[in-house]
Design a protein around this motif. Sequence first.
Motif, PDB file in Angstrom:
ATOM      1  N   MET A  26       8.966   5.415 -10.367  1.00 56.80           N
ATOM      2  CA  MET A  26       8.542   4.228  -9.884  1.00 56.80           C
ATOM      3  C   MET A  26       7.960   3.680 -11.185  1.00 56.80           C
ATOM      4  O   MET A  26       7.458   3.928 -12.203  1.00 56.80           O
ATOM      5  CB  MET A  26       7.247   4.645  -9.144  1.00 56.80           C
ATOM      6  N   GLY A  27       8.075   2.114 -10.980  1.00 60.68           N
ATOM      7  CA  GLY A  27       7.697   1.288 -12.081  1.00 60.68           C
ATOM      8  C   GLY A  27       6.197   1.205 -12.502  1.00 60.68           C
ATOM      9  O   GLY A  27       5.875   1.039 -13.681  1.00 60.68           O
ATOM     10  N   GLY A  28       5.399   1.333 -11.409  1.00 60.44           N
ATOM     11  CA  GLY A  28       4.153   1.511 -11.765  1.00 60.44           C
ATOM     12  C   GLY A  28       3.429   0.012 -12.264  1.00 60.44           C
ATOM     13  O   GLY A  28       4.213  -0.877 -12.191  1.00 60.44           O
ATOM     14  N   GLY A  66      -7.116 -10.487  -3.034  1.00 61.97           N
ATOM     15  CA  GLY A  66      -6.368 -10.956  -2.082  1.00 61.97           C
ATOM     16  C   GLY A  66      -5.296  -9.964  -1.250  1.00 61.97           C
ATOM     17  O   GLY A  66      -5.166  -8.966  -1.768  1.00 61.97           O
ATOM     18  N   ALA A  67      -4.749 -10.421  -0.350  1.00 61.51           N
ATOM     19  CA  ALA A  67      -3.931  -9.720   0.379  1.00 61.51           C
ATOM     20  C   ALA A  67      -2.634  -9.400  -0.483  1.00 61.51           C
ATOM     21  O   ALA A  67      -1.975  -7.799  -0.598  1.00 61.51           O
ATOM     22  CB  ALA A  67      -3.242 -10.281   1.730  1.00 61.51           C
ATOM     23  N   GLU A  68      -2.203 -10.109  -1.359  1.00 60.85           N
ATOM     24  CA  GLU A  68      -1.087  -9.792  -2.259  1.00 60.85           C
ATOM     25  C   GLU A  68      -1.294  -8.544  -3.239  1.00 60.85           C
ATOM     26  O   GLU A  68      -0.650  -7.777  -3.556  1.00 60.85           O
ATOM     27  CB  GLU A  68      -0.508 -11.206  -2.955  1.00 60.85           C
ATOM     28  N   HIS A  69      -2.895  -8.428  -3.442  1.00 63.75           N
ATOM     29  CA  HIS A  69      -3.214  -7.461  -4.451  1.00 63.75           C
ATOM     30  C   HIS A  69      -3.189  -5.967  -3.604  1.00 63.75           C
ATOM     31  O   HIS A  69      -2.570  -5.175  -4.282  1.00 63.75           O
ATOM     32  CB  HIS A  69      -4.655  -7.786  -4.956  1.00 63.75           C
ATOM     33  N   ILE A  70      -3.541  -6.024  -2.532  1.00 61.14           N
ATOM     34  CA  ILE A  70      -3.537  -4.988  -1.496  1.00 61.14           C
ATOM     35  C   ILE A  70      -2.126  -4.556  -1.543  1.00 61.14           C
ATOM     36  O   ILE A  70      -1.819  -3.178  -1.749  1.00 61.14           O
ATOM     37  CB  ILE A  70      -4.135  -5.372  -0.087  1.00 61.14           C
ATOM     38  N   LEU A  71      -1.119  -5.369  -1.223  1.00 65.31           N
ATOM     39  CA  LEU A  71       0.148  -5.053  -0.917  1.00 65.31           C
ATOM     40  C   LEU A  71       0.885  -4.573  -2.183  1.00 65.31           C
ATOM     41  O   LEU A  71       1.576  -3.461  -2.203  1.00 65.31           O
ATOM     42  CB  LEU A  71       0.653  -6.347  -0.384  1.00 65.31           C
ATOM     43  N   LEU A  72       0.577  -4.855  -3.442  1.00 64.53           N
ATOM     44  CA  LEU A  72       1.088  -4.653  -4.566  1.00 64.53           C
ATOM     45  C   LEU A  72       0.504  -3.303  -5.034  1.00 64.53           C
ATOM     46  O   LEU A  72       1.259  -2.322  -5.296  1.00 64.53           O
ATOM     47  CB  LEU A  72       0.762  -5.426  -5.763  1.00 64.53           C
ATOM     48  N   ALA A  73      -0.743  -2.952  -4.558  1.00 67.84           N
ATOM     49  CA  ALA A  73      -1.586  -1.778  -4.586  1.00 67.84           C
ATOM     50  C   ALA A  73      -0.887  -0.811  -4.070  1.00 67.84           C
ATOM     51  O   ALA A  73      -0.546   0.344  -4.397  1.00 67.84           O
ATOM     52  CB  ALA A  73      -3.099  -1.838  -4.356  1.00 67.84           C
ATOM     53  N   LEU A  74      -0.482  -1.049  -2.685  1.00 70.80           N
ATOM     54  CA  LEU A  74      -0.011  -0.197  -1.614  1.00 70.80           C
ATOM     55  C   LEU A  74       1.604   0.435  -2.014  1.00 70.80           C
ATOM     56  O   LEU A  74       2.008   1.433  -1.991  1.00 70.80           O
ATOM     57  CB  LEU A  74       0.425  -0.553  -0.584  1.00 70.80           C
ATOM     58  N   THR A  75       2.285  -0.498  -2.968  1.00 68.44           N
ATOM     59  CA  THR A  75       3.610  -0.024  -3.781  1.00 68.44           C
ATOM     60  C   THR A  75       3.579   0.502  -4.954  1.00 68.44           C
ATOM     61  O   THR A  75       4.327   0.967  -5.205  1.00 68.44           O
ATOM     62  CB  THR A  75       4.401  -1.230  -3.555  1.00 68.44           C
ATOM     63  N   ALA A  76       2.461   0.434  -5.747  1.00 71.87           N
ATOM     64  CA  ALA A  76       2.312   1.007  -7.217  1.00 71.87           C
ATOM     65  C   ALA A  76       2.097   2.412  -7.174  1.00 71.87           C
ATOM     66  O   ALA A  76       2.486   3.000  -7.991  1.00 71.87           O
ATOM     67  CB  ALA A  76       1.107   0.445  -7.503  1.00 71.87           C
ATOM     68  N   VAL A  77       1.816   3.117  -5.828  1.00 71.70           N
ATOM     69  CA  VAL A  77       1.523   4.617  -5.917  1.00 71.70           C
ATOM     70  C   VAL A  77       2.592   5.307  -5.008  1.00 71.70           C
ATOM     71  O   VAL A  77       2.925   4.787  -3.938  1.00 71.70           O
ATOM     72  CB  VAL A  77       0.306   5.043  -5.650  1.00 71.70           C
ATOM     73  N   PRO A  78       3.081   6.416  -5.391  1.00 75.05           N
ATOM     74  CA  PRO A  78       3.935   7.077  -4.456  1.00 75.05           C
ATOM     75  C   PRO A  78       3.190   7.425  -3.075  1.00 75.05           C
ATOM     76  O   PRO A  78       2.104   7.971  -3.129  1.00 75.05           O
ATOM     77  CB  PRO A  78       4.629   8.414  -5.148  1.00 75.05           C
ATOM     78  N   VAL A  93       3.871   7.589   1.705  1.00 70.24           N
ATOM     79  CA  VAL A  93       4.344   7.326   2.815  1.00 70.24           C
ATOM     80  C   VAL A  93       4.366   5.739   2.908  1.00 70.24           C
ATOM     81  O   VAL A  93       5.531   5.196   3.295  1.00 70.24           O
ATOM     82  CB  VAL A  93       3.594   8.007   4.104  1.00 70.24           C
ATOM     83  N   VAL A  94       3.408   5.083   2.889  1.00 66.04           N
ATOM     84  CA  VAL A  94       3.169   3.488   2.677  1.00 66.04           C
ATOM     85  C   VAL A  94       4.234   2.901   1.860  1.00 66.04           C
ATOM     86  O   VAL A  94       4.899   2.051   2.065  1.00 66.04           O
ATOM     87  CB  VAL A  94       1.987   3.126   2.602  1.00 66.04           C
ATOM     88  N   ALA A  95       4.369   3.454   0.675  1.00 61.81           N
ATOM     89  CA  ALA A  95       5.038   2.817  -0.498  1.00 61.81           C
ATOM     90  C   ALA A  95       6.664   3.112  -0.158  1.00 61.81           C
ATOM     91  O   ALA A  95       7.540   2.073  -0.161  1.00 61.81           O
ATOM     92  CB  ALA A  95       4.956   3.342  -1.764  1.00 61.81           C
ATOM     93  N   GLU A  96       6.844   4.158   0.500  1.00 67.92           N
ATOM     94  CA  GLU A  96       8.092   4.346   0.909  1.00 67.92           C
ATOM     95  C   GLU A  96       8.715   3.538   2.240  1.00 67.92           C
ATOM     96  O   GLU A  96       9.734   3.205   2.204  1.00 67.92           O
ATOM     97  CB  GLU A  96       8.417   6.034   1.459  1.00 67.92           C
ATOM     98  N   THR A  97       7.976   3.461   3.112  1.00 67.58           N
ATOM     99  CA  THR A  97       8.090   2.590   4.223  1.00 67.58           C
ATOM    100  C   THR A  97       8.242   1.397   3.921  1.00 67.58           C
ATOM    101  O   THR A  97       9.352   0.608   4.297  1.00 67.58           O
ATOM    102  CB  THR A  97       6.879   2.652   5.207  1.00 67.58           C
ATOM    103  N   LEU A  98       7.365   0.693   3.050  1.00 67.50           N
ATOM    104  CA  LEU A  98       7.582  -0.767   2.478  1.00 67.50           C
ATOM    105  C   LEU A  98       8.778  -0.878   1.686  1.00 67.50           C
ATOM    106  O   LEU A  98       9.804  -1.833   1.996  1.00 67.50           O
ATOM    107  CB  LEU A  98       6.507  -1.166   1.676  1.00 67.50           C
TER     108      LEU A  98
END
Length: 60
Positions: free
Chosen positions: A1-3, A15-27, A29-34
């Motif tokens: 993962m890029g990190g 903001g919401a964009e920061h939360i969304l980035l955080a959810l994709t930054a770590v391996p 279920v949520v990151a995989e689904t996104l």
Amino acid sequence: MGGVRRAGRRDRTIGAEHILLALTAVPGVVAETLADHGATYAALERAMFGDVGGATAKAG
């Protein structure tokens, strides 16, 4: 993962964009689904902040 590649954007609020980035930054279920729907960290960062790496993307 890029990190997280760019720390310290100096945003004054979270903001919401920061939360969304955080959810994709770590391996997980949520990151995989996104990612299954094309929402990877790199794709979201590109969409939100432009081409971070300086490379130009070509349409297929």
